[in-house]
Design a protein around this motif. Structure first.
Motif, PDB file in Angstrom:
ATOM      1  N   LEU A  17      44.073  57.402  58.678  1.00  0.00           N
ATOM      2  CA  LEU A  17      43.496  57.659  60.031  1.00  0.00           C
ATOM      3  C   LEU A  17      42.701  58.300  60.255  1.00  0.00           C
ATOM      4  CD1 LEU A  17      47.171  57.091  61.849  1.00  0.00           C
ATOM      5  CD2 LEU A  17      45.229  55.702  62.020  1.00  0.00           C
ATOM      6  N   SER A  18      42.676  59.717  59.582  1.00  0.00           N
ATOM      7  CA  SER A  18      41.607  61.588  59.681  1.00  0.00           C
ATOM      8  C   SER A  18      40.613  60.383  59.394  1.00  0.00           C
ATOM      9  CB  SER A  18      42.867  62.039  58.927  1.00  0.00           C
ATOM     10  OG  SER A  18      44.100  62.250  59.607  1.00  0.00           O
ATOM     11  N   ASN A  19      39.964  59.263  58.638  1.00  0.00           N
ATOM     12  CA  ASN A  19      38.993  59.149  58.140  1.00  0.00           C
ATOM     13  C   ASN A  19      38.067  58.830  58.519  1.00  0.00           C
ATOM     14  OD1 ASN A  19      36.739  58.455  56.076  1.00  0.00           O
ATOM     15  ND2 ASN A  19      37.671  59.046  54.737  1.00  0.00           N
ATOM     16  N   PRO A  20      37.069  58.959  59.045  1.00  0.00           N
ATOM     17  CA  PRO A  20      36.248  58.373  60.077  1.00  0.00           C
ATOM     18  C   PRO A  20      35.440  56.889  60.389  1.00  0.00           C
ATOM     19  CG  PRO A  20      35.582  60.131  60.616  1.00  0.00           C
ATOM     20  CD  PRO A  20      36.585  60.061  59.281  1.00  0.00           C
ATOM     21  N   GLU A  21      35.054  57.086  58.212  1.00  0.00           N
ATOM     22  CA  GLU A  21      34.320  56.154  57.122  1.00  0.00           C
ATOM     23  C   GLU A  21      35.057  54.825  56.974  1.00  0.00           C
ATOM     24  OE1 GLU A  21      32.524  57.627  54.231  1.00  0.00           O
ATOM     25  OE2 GLU A  21      30.901  58.850  55.223  1.00  0.00           O
ATOM     26  N   THR A  22      36.882  54.747  57.062  1.00  0.00           N
ATOM     27  CA  THR A  22      37.868  53.895  56.272  1.00  0.00           C
ATOM     28  C   THR A  22      38.169  53.161  57.538  1.00  0.00           C
ATOM     29  OG1 THR A  22      38.761  55.743  54.514  1.00  0.00           O
ATOM     30  CG2 THR A  22      40.004  54.172  55.481  1.00  0.00           C
ATOM     31  N   MET A  23      38.077  54.116  59.093  1.00  0.00           N
ATOM     32  CA  MET A  23      38.890  53.095  60.003  1.00  0.00           C
ATOM     33  C   MET A  23      37.965  52.015  60.516  1.00  0.00           C
ATOM     34  SD  MET A  23      41.861  53.947  60.463  1.00  0.00           S
ATOM     35  CE  MET A  23      41.920  53.677  61.987  1.00  0.00           C
ATOM     36  N   ALA A  24      35.943  52.744  60.214  1.00  0.00           N
ATOM     37  CA  ALA A  24      35.412  51.822  60.369  1.00  0.00           C
ATOM     38  C   ALA A  24      35.329  50.977  59.588  1.00  0.00           C
ATOM     39  CB  ALA A  24      33.209  52.425  60.309  1.00  0.00           C
ATOM     40  N   ALA A  25      35.282  51.230  58.267  1.00  0.00           N
ATOM     41  CA  ALA A  25      35.607  49.679  57.656  1.00  0.00           C
ATOM     42  C   ALA A  25      36.621  48.866  57.988  1.00  0.00           C
ATOM     43  CB  ALA A  25      35.613  49.892  55.988  1.00  0.00           C
ATOM     44  N   ILE A  26      37.962  50.015  58.540  1.00  0.00           N
ATOM     45  CA  ILE A  26      39.129  48.746  58.598  1.00  0.00           C
ATOM     46  C   ILE A  26      38.372  47.584  60.220  1.00  0.00           C
ATOM     47  CG2 ILE A  26      41.530  49.040  59.239  1.00  0.00           C
ATOM     48  CD1 ILE A  26      41.865  51.031  57.578  1.00  0.00           C
ATOM     49  N   GLN A  27      38.309  48.426  61.017  1.00  0.00           N
ATOM     50  CA  GLN A  27      37.539  48.283  62.308  1.00  0.00           C
ATOM     51  C   GLN A  27      36.505  46.242  61.917  1.00  0.00           C
ATOM     52  OE1 GLN A  27      38.726  48.154  65.788  1.00  0.00           O
ATOM     53  NE2 GLN A  27      37.370  46.472  65.987  1.00  0.00           N
ATOM     54  N   LYS A  28      35.439  46.720  61.089  1.00  0.00           N
ATOM     55  CA  LYS A  28      34.767  45.784  60.259  1.00  0.00           C
ATOM     56  C   LYS A  28      35.505  44.725  60.157  1.00  0.00           C
ATOM     57  CE  LYS A  28      30.171  44.720  58.464  1.00  0.00           C
ATOM     58  NZ  LYS A  28      30.833  42.872  58.028  1.00  0.00           N
ATOM     59  N   SER A  29      35.962  45.068  59.975  1.00  0.00           N
ATOM     60  CA  SER A  29      37.198  44.164  58.938  1.00  0.00           C
ATOM     61  C   SER A  29      37.886  43.151  59.878  1.00  0.00           C
ATOM     62  CB  SER A  29      38.073  44.424  57.544  1.00  0.00           C
ATOM     63  OG  SER A  29      37.482  45.119  56.754  1.00  0.00           O
ATOM     64  N   GLU A  30      38.524  43.414  60.529  1.00  0.00           N
ATOM     65  CA  GLU A  30      39.435  42.946  61.982  1.00  0.00           C
ATOM     66  C   GLU A  30      38.802  42.361  62.732  1.00  0.00           C
ATOM     67  OE1 GLU A  30      41.572  46.626  64.131  1.00  0.00           O
ATOM     68  OE2 GLU A  30      42.704  46.335  62.213  1.00  0.00           O
ATOM     69  N   GLU A  31      37.228  42.988  62.347  1.00  0.00           N
ATOM     70  CA  GLU A  31      36.558  41.616  63.557  1.00  0.00           C
ATOM     71  C   GLU A  31      35.817  40.715  62.218  1.00  0.00           C
ATOM     72  OE1 GLU A  31      33.512  44.859  63.945  1.00  0.00           O
ATOM     73  OE2 GLU A  31      34.449  45.585  66.121  1.00  0.00           O
ATOM     74  N   ASP A  32      35.327  41.033  61.379  1.00  0.00           N
ATOM     75  CA  ASP A  32      34.996  39.590  60.024  1.00  0.00           C
ATOM     76  C   ASP A  32      36.315  38.517  59.933  1.00  0.00           C
ATOM     77  OD1 ASP A  32      33.180  40.180  59.784  1.00  0.00           O
ATOM     78  OD2 ASP A  32      32.991  41.694  57.980  1.00  0.00           O
TER      79      ASP A  32
END
Length: 52
Positions: A17-32
């Motif tokens: 949760l503290s890693n912005p890059e990881t959170m962005a990747a998770i968000q993109k995956s959820e959108e996909d």
């Protein structure tokens, strides 16, 4: 008292949760996934076929 494995899991969650890059990747995956942009992999052969 907190079990060691519960503490380890909590620390892993905080790190993610503290890693912005990881959170962005998770968000993109959820959108996909929501948009249907995914393939079902049910075997190692499926996975290897995707990688080639």
């Amino acid at each position: 008292m907190v079990r060691r494995e519960d503490l380890d899991a909590l620390l892993d969650t905080v790190e993610i949760l503290s890693n912005p890059e990881t959170m962005a990747a998770i968000q993109k995956s959820e959108e996909d996934i929501a948009a249907g942009r995914y393939r079902k992999i049910s075997s190692i052969d499926d996975l290897l076929g995707e990688l080639s």
